[in-house]
Design an enzyme around this catalytic site. Structure first.
Site, mmCIF file in Angstrom:
data_model
loop_
_atom_site.group_PDB
_atom_site.id
_atom_site.type_symbol
_atom_site.label_atom_id
_atom_site.label_comp_id
_atom_site.label_asym_id
_atom_site.label_seq_id
_atom_site.Cartn_x
_atom_site.Cartn_y
_atom_site.Cartn_z
ATOM 1 N N GLU A 1 3.349 -7.639 -3.233
ATOM 2 C CA GLU A 1 1.929 -7.308 -3.113
ATOM 3 C C GLU A 1 1.830 -5.836 -3.464
ATOM 4 O O GLU A 1 2.303 -4.980 -2.739
ATOM 5 C CB GLU A 1 1.468 -7.561 -1.672
ATOM 6 C CG GLU A 1 0.029 -7.160 -1.415
ATOM 7 C CD GLU A 1 -0.325 -7.226 0.071
ATOM 8 O OE1 GLU A 1 0.144 -8.142 0.778
ATOM 9 O OE2 GLU A 1 -1.053 -6.334 0.525
ATOM 10 N N ARG B 1 -3.767 1.216 -3.739
ATOM 11 C CA ARG B 1 -4.002 2.510 -3.094
ATOM 12 C C ARG B 1 -3.692 3.638 -4.046
ATOM 13 O O ARG B 1 -3.899 4.796 -3.738
ATOM 14 C CB ARG B 1 -3.081 2.653 -1.878
ATOM 15 C CG ARG B 1 -3.373 1.635 -0.815
ATOM 16 C CD ARG B 1 -2.518 1.873 0.400
ATOM 17 N NE ARG B 1 -2.530 0.702 1.244
ATOM 18 C CZ ARG B 1 -1.988 0.647 2.441
ATOM 19 N NH1 ARG B 1 -1.376 1.710 2.928
ATOM 20 N NH2 ARG B 1 -2.040 -0.452 3.138
ATOM 21 N N LYS C 1 -4.827 -13.376 6.141
ATOM 22 C CA LYS C 1 -3.934 -12.292 6.531
ATOM 23 C C LYS C 1 -4.305 -11.892 7.956
ATOM 24 O O LYS C 1 -5.447 -12.083 8.388
ATOM 25 C CB LYS C 1 -4.167 -11.145 5.555
ATOM 26 C CG LYS C 1 -3.359 -9.891 5.769
ATOM 27 C CD LYS C 1 -3.806 -8.878 4.720
ATOM 28 C CE LYS C 1 -3.348 -7.473 5.049
ATOM 29 N NZ LYS C 1 -2.242 -7.038 4.210
#
Ligand code: ELE
Length: 212
Positions: free
Chosen positions: A41, A45, A129
């Protein structure tokens, strides 16, 4: 062809990566694949996320590469165009979730309250999640929420490592755990890809011993 969910269950651990420089994407993909976790993943950012997803997907087409920390629809589009096979968000943003569901893009939004799980359940989702896992109450909280929402499986992320992986993976409603412990920023920055491969292998062995 296995579904994303089947692949997540098989891998049991999903490395959550922050790449500052896209030049590190290929050695990282190689280390993860050789370590036994052909999965990542890549978090949005950093500026390098999109290009990293692109090169990893191109050179390692068998690898399950997705985008994390996706906060806008524009990022969804960029991630998918770059080759991301799934989208992960830290929270439940209805706009992002509905956009992905409509376009049949696998999406895993973060939920830590029954109200958020209810939003996912209402949309027919089966996997969410759970972030930030440890800080939000850990496995005890997931078990409490899984009781009424029996259709739901969870991908906890945040504060998970070798010391508490077992707490999570022993519960059958945990599809897989996300974690950054085998791909820490310093290891990537210092080019310690052998170490990443070793930590990945350890994670794979630990997960297999828990789920045997
Ligand atoms: O923002 C997102 O979409 C995320 O995916 C958050 C990450 O999963 C966690 O920040 C990883 O947490 P650690 O394993 O404790 O480093």
């Amino acid at each position: 062809m296995k579904t994303i969910e089947e692949q997540f269950r098989e891998y049991a651990v999903v490395p959550v990566v922050v790449l500052e420089d896209a030049k590190d994407a290929l050695p990282l993909a190689e280390a993860l694949t050789e370590g036994g976790l052909p999965c990542a993943e890549v978090t949005f950012r950093t500026e390098a996320a999109e290009e990293s997803i692109r090169v990893m997907s191109e050179k390692y087409p068998e690898m399950l590469v997705g985008a994390g920390t996706v906060l806008t629809i524009e990022q969804v589009d960029r991630a998918v165009a770059a080759g991301a096979k799934f989208i992960v968000s830290p929270g439940f943003d209805p706009e992002i979730v509905d956009y992905c569901l409509e376009k049949k893009i696998p999406v895993f939004p973060g939920c830590v309250t029954p109200s958020e799980v209810a939003q996912a359940a209402k949309r027919g989702m089966k996997v969410i999640k759970f972030f930030p896992a440890e800080q939000a109450g850990g496995i005890a909280r997931i078990k409490a929420m899984a009781a009424p929402y029996t259709m739901m499986e969870f991908m906890p992320t945040g504060g998970i490592g070798v010391n508490n992986l077992k707490d999570y993976l022993s519960f059958d409603k945990i599809l897989c755990c996300g974690g950054s412990w085998m791909v820490k920023g310093d290891l990537i920055k210092n080019g310690e890809f052998d170490k990443i491969r070793e930590l990945t292998r350890e994670a794979v062995e630990l997960a297999a011993s828990i789920r045997k």
